[in-house]
Design a protein around this motif. Structure first.
Motif, PDB file in Angstrom:
ATOM      1  N   TRP A 138       0.809  -1.221   0.000  1.00  0.00           N
ATOM      2  CA  TRP A 138       0.000   0.000   0.000  1.00  0.00           C
ATOM      3  C   TRP A 138       0.841   1.270   0.000  1.00  0.00           C
ATOM      4  O   TRP A 138       0.369   2.319  -0.443  1.00  0.00           O
ATOM      5  CB  TRP A 138      -0.976  -0.020   1.177  1.00  0.00           C
ATOM      6  CG  TRP A 138      -2.080  -0.998   0.901  1.00  0.00           C
ATOM      7  CD1 TRP A 138      -2.204  -2.255   1.379  1.00  0.00           C
ATOM      8  CD2 TRP A 138      -3.185  -0.783   0.029  1.00  0.00           C
ATOM      9  NE1 TRP A 138      -3.327  -2.870   0.872  1.00  0.00           N
ATOM     10  CE2 TRP A 138      -3.957  -1.976   0.038  1.00  0.00           C
ATOM     11  CE3 TRP A 138      -3.612   0.277  -0.759  1.00  0.00           C
ATOM     12  CZ2 TRP A 138      -5.123  -2.122  -0.708  1.00  0.00           C
ATOM     13  CZ3 TRP A 138      -4.778   0.124  -1.491  1.00  0.00           C
ATOM     14  CH2 TRP A 138      -5.522  -1.066  -1.471  1.00  0.00           C
ATOM     15  N   LEU A 139       2.077   1.183   0.472  1.00  0.00           N
ATOM     16  CA  LEU A 139       2.960   2.350   0.356  1.00  0.00           C
ATOM     17  C   LEU A 139       3.353   2.600  -1.097  1.00  0.00           C
ATOM     18  O   LEU A 139       3.451   3.735  -1.555  1.00  0.00           O
ATOM     19  CB  LEU A 139       4.213   2.161   1.220  1.00  0.00           C
ATOM     20  CG  LEU A 139       4.033   2.380   2.723  1.00  0.00           C
ATOM     21  CD1 LEU A 139       5.303   2.041   3.484  1.00  0.00           C
ATOM     22  CD2 LEU A 139       3.619   3.837   2.998  1.00  0.00           C
ATOM     23  N   THR A 140       3.605   1.513  -1.824  1.00  0.00           N
ATOM     24  CA  THR A 140       3.917   1.669  -3.261  1.00  0.00           C
ATOM     25  C   THR A 140       2.662   1.958  -4.072  1.00  0.00           C
ATOM     26  O   THR A 140       2.733   2.496  -5.182  1.00  0.00           O
ATOM     27  CB  THR A 140       4.591   0.402  -3.807  1.00  0.00           C
ATOM     28  OG1 THR A 140       3.745  -0.729  -3.531  1.00  0.00           O
ATOM     29  CG2 THR A 140       5.945   0.187  -3.153  1.00  0.00           C
ATOM     30  N   PHE A 141       1.495   1.582  -3.536  1.00  0.00           N
ATOM     31  CA  PHE A 141       0.246   1.821  -4.254  1.00  0.00           C
ATOM     32  C   PHE A 141      -0.028   3.318  -4.439  1.00  0.00           C
ATOM     33  O   PHE A 141      -0.482   3.740  -5.498  1.00  0.00           O
ATOM     34  CB  PHE A 141      -0.921   1.181  -3.500  1.00  0.00           C
ATOM     35  CG  PHE A 141      -2.268   1.762  -3.852  1.00  0.00           C
ATOM     36  CD1 PHE A 141      -2.888   1.429  -5.042  1.00  0.00           C
ATOM     37  CD2 PHE A 141      -2.900   2.672  -3.000  1.00  0.00           C
ATOM     38  CE1 PHE A 141      -4.126   1.973  -5.375  1.00  0.00           C
ATOM     39  CE2 PHE A 141      -4.129   3.218  -3.329  1.00  0.00           C
ATOM     40  CZ  PHE A 141      -4.750   2.868  -4.521  1.00  0.00           C
ATOM     41  N   ILE A 142       0.266   4.091  -3.405  1.00  0.00           N
ATOM     42  CA  ILE A 142      -0.111   5.512  -3.447  1.00  0.00           C
ATOM     43  C   ILE A 142       0.525   6.237  -4.636  1.00  0.00           C
ATOM     44  O   ILE A 142      -0.186   6.843  -5.446  1.00  0.00           O
ATOM     45  CB  ILE A 142       0.236   6.201  -2.109  1.00  0.00           C
ATOM     46  CG1 ILE A 142      -0.645   5.608  -0.989  1.00  0.00           C
ATOM     47  CG2 ILE A 142       0.035   7.708  -2.210  1.00  0.00           C
ATOM     48  CD1 ILE A 142      -0.285   6.101   0.389  1.00  0.00           C
ATOM     49  N   PRO A 143       1.864   6.209  -4.833  1.00  0.00           N
ATOM     50  CA  PRO A 143       2.424   6.892  -6.021  1.00  0.00           C
ATOM     51  C   PRO A 143       2.006   6.234  -7.334  1.00  0.00           C
ATOM     52  O   PRO A 143       1.808   6.913  -8.340  1.00  0.00           O
ATOM     53  CB  PRO A 143       3.938   6.802  -5.803  1.00  0.00           C
ATOM     54  CG  PRO A 143       4.135   5.659  -4.874  1.00  0.00           C
ATOM     55  CD  PRO A 143       2.926   5.657  -3.980  1.00  0.00           C
ATOM     56  N   ALA A 144       1.873   4.911  -7.307  1.00  0.00           N
ATOM     57  CA  ALA A 144       1.451   4.227  -8.537  1.00  0.00           C
ATOM     58  C   ALA A 144       0.025   4.606  -8.900  1.00  0.00           C
ATOM     59  O   ALA A 144      -0.310   4.801 -10.083  1.00  0.00           O
ATOM     60  CB  ALA A 144       1.582   2.716  -8.367  1.00  0.00           C
ATOM     61  N   ILE A 173      -6.658  -2.715  -8.129  1.00  0.00           N
ATOM     62  CA  ILE A 173      -6.992  -4.143  -8.028  1.00  0.00           C
ATOM     63  C   ILE A 173      -5.754  -4.952  -7.649  1.00  0.00           C
ATOM     64  O   ILE A 173      -5.804  -5.856  -6.801  1.00  0.00           O
ATOM     65  CB  ILE A 173      -7.583  -4.650  -9.356  1.00  0.00           C
ATOM     66  CG1 ILE A 173      -8.916  -3.956  -9.653  1.00  0.00           C
ATOM     67  CG2 ILE A 173      -7.766  -6.161  -9.323  1.00  0.00           C
ATOM     68  CD1 ILE A 173      -9.493  -4.299 -11.011  1.00  0.00           C
ATOM     69  N   PHE A 174      -4.619  -4.608  -8.268  1.00  0.00           N
ATOM     70  CA  PHE A 174      -3.372  -5.327  -7.969  1.00  0.00           C
ATOM     71  C   PHE A 174      -3.000  -5.164  -6.495  1.00  0.00           C
ATOM     72  O   PHE A 174      -2.564  -6.122  -5.835  1.00  0.00           O
ATOM     73  CB  PHE A 174      -2.245  -4.791  -8.857  1.00  0.00           C
ATOM     74  CG  PHE A 174      -0.911  -5.409  -8.567  1.00  0.00           C
ATOM     75  CD1 PHE A 174      -0.587  -6.668  -9.049  1.00  0.00           C
ATOM     76  CD2 PHE A 174       0.029  -4.744  -7.774  1.00  0.00           C
ATOM     77  CE1 PHE A 174       0.640  -7.247  -8.771  1.00  0.00           C
ATOM     78  CE2 PHE A 174       1.257  -5.317  -7.495  1.00  0.00           C
ATOM     79  CZ  PHE A 174       1.565  -6.573  -7.988  1.00  0.00           C
ATOM     80  N   ALA A 175      -3.168  -3.942  -5.964  1.00  0.00           N
ATOM     81  CA  ALA A 175      -2.846  -3.719  -4.550  1.00  0.00           C
ATOM     82  C   ALA A 175      -3.753  -4.540  -3.647  1.00  0.00           C
ATOM     83  O   ALA A 175      -3.305  -5.125  -2.634  1.00  0.00           O
ATOM     84  CB  ALA A 175      -2.977  -2.231  -4.228  1.00  0.00           C
TER      85      ALA A 175
END
Length: 765
Positions: free
Chosen positions: A707-713, A727-729
């Motif tokens: 979820w930390l990488t989800f935010i910028p992505a 969906i991937f997250a």
């Protein structure tokens, strides 16, 4: 003129009992001579070379017919106009003479050049010529006519490469310079507003070194001149001519000329001697014989006897009849079916002038009338120089221009036109080729508006017409085609079940849900075994249920967004994940409390038994439900068309409604995950063979990393990939939880049953 006057004098209906006399003067196309004659006429001097025998010497000059030139007509009208004497011209076409403030007594039977200039401009426009050259006589006729034409051409969007003027008596170097301009020009169309004498000089110069083929457009002064048709490089010329006419009896009158009558007049003497190559005088020149009286006018083949191409001649005829009818209306009265005319009445010139303005008659089928400017109704024939089978250039009428018709219908073409070099295709004369649809015109610096470059339309704009000056943007939900000449609806893009990416994500989602159900089935089947009972089976089943919902909620992100799907996908995601994290949190706390309960004198477990665990899960989840409810009530997510991310397509996505609500949901999940991770780290080294703390630590580490990488992505992903990232997250974090927490236990239950015992559980080594 003489023929018309004799017709009138022999008429019993027009001016009965009154004879008209005349005097004929030659202005020699000279302003000085015209002025001299004007004063001579006003002084009453008798300078006639031919006078009717029946004309009384007390006759009063009522009007003047002439002059043929505009410049000389201006000088004559200024002089005799001071005495209110009408001047009726048959060939002076300068538009300046329509100014009634300067020339109040001027009338004419030939149309003003203003009409001809408009007709020429419409002719050029009709054939699509936008790049032309122009030459004109340096006279009032040429200067005013060309000025009117250039103004009309500008209104029609026609550009002029050059405009040159000269007079026949100019130095040869000036005429040569004009010819060189024509030779060097790129315009293939030449509009010549010239007098015949001036054009003859120019064509003589061009004949020395003929230029590339040019299409000549002529004014009425020279286009019907048979002498100019000898210049073959002008074949195919077109222009406007005065209407061809028929005057009954004129040919017979012209042929009725005897040698004695010819000898009595200096004009006829010159004509007779030139026509028959003989002399009427007693002393004969060396190269001429004496006229013996056997000369027959019937055998003469000259323009004098050719009345088949009468044009300007009819203008003279109409001018004489206009004056005669004005005199008739002034001195005659109709009484009892008879006409009575007063012979000795003195006519007031002002009254006579007002009578002239009202003339409206028809002669031989041709109307004679004057408008407020003293001009007749404009009617021109469109004529074409066509080569006959014998190779001789002939004048052919191919259409007409009638200014009295409604706008847009004045110009008509009735026959096929032969163009320069005998071609049948309309020549092309443009400075720049037409810009096709999909481009627009950009003017070339320092050049006329007809010279331009064709520039493709910018992105998102089209032009659907030829020679479009500008491009215009497509509507917000449309986009240009590849040619940029039409707008088509933008394709609507969203993560559809028809796409490979959506199918893969859906497959993983269903697989994860099935994995959670299978795990729950395994746990339920072995619910009495130590490994299941030691790991808080109630929370484990609730965790597996929430993971199943987490896997399945990702399916709501696939497909076209709608009002319900947008609200469901975000709230379901937020609530199921909080339910999931709250279960993990409960399991972590249970481990910590269980360890404290083993210490001497500790009764911690009674404060975190099954009821407290259930209350914790319900309370933690209720907070998320409350956040989602407020979000949905105040500003819920809704479907929207994203037109800004991509210019060429529409992204159909769910708008967050309230960004605060969305980030509050995510923030609450993150806060629980971090808290759970911290507790798991604290409990990871507790001595227990079935200690879940280590597994929860790894699972929460994966969860937080995802979820930390989800935010910028999520923020940077465009279009439908934003949904795919979300969906991937969801799937990655869900798989991380189920694999880290339940996979090791299932492995022991299924493949190492010997470890699933109380003995192994109690072993501290």
């Amino acid at each position: 003129m003489i023929f018309a006057i004799e017709e009138i004098n022999n008429s019993t209906e027009l001016l009965p009992g009154i004879k008209l006399g005349y005097q004929i003067y030659d202005s020699c196309a000279s302003v000085l001579m015209a002025s001299h004659i004007s004063f001579q006429m006003l002084n009453g001097q008798d300078a006639a070379f031919y006078k009717s025998r029946n004309c009384s010497q007390s006759g009063e000059m009522m009007a003047v017919v002439g002059d043929s030139g505009s410049t000389t007509s201006i000088s004559i009208s200024r002089i005799i106009g001071s005495f209110n004497i009408p001047l009726v011209s048959y060939f002076a076409t300068c538009s300046c003479l329509s100014d009634k403030q300067q020339f109040p007594t001027f009338f004419r039977t030939i149309p003003s050049d203003q009409f001809q200039a408009d007709a020429l401009a419409k002719l050029v426009k009709h054939f699509g010529w936008t790049w032309i050259g122009a030459v004109h006589s340096d006279t009032d006729y040429g200067n005013y006519g060309m000025a009117s034409f250039l103004a009309a051409a500008q209104r029609e969007g026609i550009c002029v490469e050059y405009s040159e003027s000269f007079y026949r008596t100019d130095p040869h170097r000036k005429i040569q310079r004009v010819a060189d301009v024509i030779r060097r020009s790129t315009a293939r169309i030449i509009v010549a507003f010239m007098e015949s004498g001036d054009l003859t000089v120019l064509l003589e110069e061009l004949a020395q070194e003929p230029p590339q083929p040019r299409q000549w457009i002529g004014s009425e002064d020279w286009i019907t001149d048979p002498q100019l048709m000898a210049y073959s490089f002008c074949a195919g010329a077109i222009g406007f001519a005065i209407q061809q006419s028929v005057i009954p009896g004129l040919r017979e009158f012209l042929l009725d000329l005897s040698p004695s009558e010819a000898a009595a007049s200096s004009v006829f003497t010159e004509f007779w001697e030139d026509a028959f190559n003989c002399s009427l005088a007693e002393r004969v020149e060396s190269d001429k014989r004496v006229c013996d009286g056997t000369e027959d006018m019937e055998t003469l083949n000259s323009p004098y006897t050719d009345t088949s191409q009468i044009r300007i001649t009819n203008m003279v005829y109409k001018a004489v009849y206009a004056i005669a009818h004005a005199i008739h209306n002034a001195v005659c009265q109709e009484t009892n079916f008879t006409t009575q005319c007063e012979k000795d009445v003195s006519i007031n010139y002002k009254q006579f002038l007002s009578v002239m303005k009202k003339i409206n008659i028809s002669k031989n089928g041709y109307p004679v009338s004057f408008d407020a400017n003293g001009d007749p109704v404009a009617f021109y024939e469109l004529v074409n120089w066509q080569k006959s089978e014998s190779g001789v250039i002939e004048l052919v009428t191919v259409g007409y221009y009638d200014a009295s018709l409604p706008k847009g219908q004045e110009f008509q073409i009735k026959r096929k036109i032969t163009w320069m070099d005998g071609g049948t295709q309309v020549p092309v004369s443009v400075c720049s080729e037409s810009c096709p649809p999909g481009t627009h015109k950009v003017l070339q610096k320092g050049k006329p508006i007809c010279c331009y470059d064709c520039i493709p339309c910018p992105e998102g704009e089209i032009s659907n017409t030829t020679d479009s000056p500008d491009c215009f943007p497509c509507p917000s939900e449309s986009w240009p085609n590849a040619q940029r000449d039409a707008c088509f609806p933008k394709p609507v893009e969203f993560l559809s079940y028809d796409e490979v990416l959506a199918i893969i994500l859906a497959a993983f989602s269903v697989s994860g849900a099935c994995l959670a159900i299978i795990t729950a089935a395994i746990f339920f089947h072995h619910r009495t075994t130590p490994i299941v009972r030691a790991n808080n089976s109630e929370l484990s089943f609730l965790l597996l249920f929430s993971l199943t919902l987490c896997f399945l909620c990702s399916l709501t992100f696939i497909g076209a967004p709608s009002d319900w799907s947008c609200m469901l996908r975000h709230t379901a995601f937020g609530i199921t994940f909080v339910l999931c994290i709250s279960c993990v949190l409960g399991k972590t706390v249970v481990v910590l409390m269980a360890f404290k309960a083993t210490l001497p004198g500790s009764n911690a477990m009674k404060w975190f038994g099954p009821p407290q665990q259930r209350m914790t899960v319900v309370f933690v989840t209720f907070i998320q439900v409350l956040i989602c409810t407020v979000w949905l009530l105040l500003s819920p997510p809704f479907p929207m068309k994203n037109l800004s991310t991509y210019k060429e397509k529409i992204i159909l996505e769910c708008a967050l409604g309230s960004a605060v609500g969305f980030w509050a949901v995510l923030g609450y999940i993150g806060l629980l995950a971090v808290f759970c991770f911290v507790l798991a780290v604290l409990a990871r080294k507790l001595p227990d063979n079935f200690n879940e703390a280590k597994l929860i630590t790894f699972s929460m580490l994966i969860f937080c990393a995802v979820w930390l990488t989800f935010i910028p992505a999520y923020v940077s992903s465009p279009g439908k990939f934003t949904v795919a990232v979300e969906i991937f997250a969801i799937l990655a974090s869900s798989f991380g939880l189920i694999l880290c927490i339940f996979a090791p236990k299932c492995f022991i239950i299924l493949f190492q049953p010997e470890k699933n015992s109380k003995k192994y559980l109690m072993n501290k080594n």
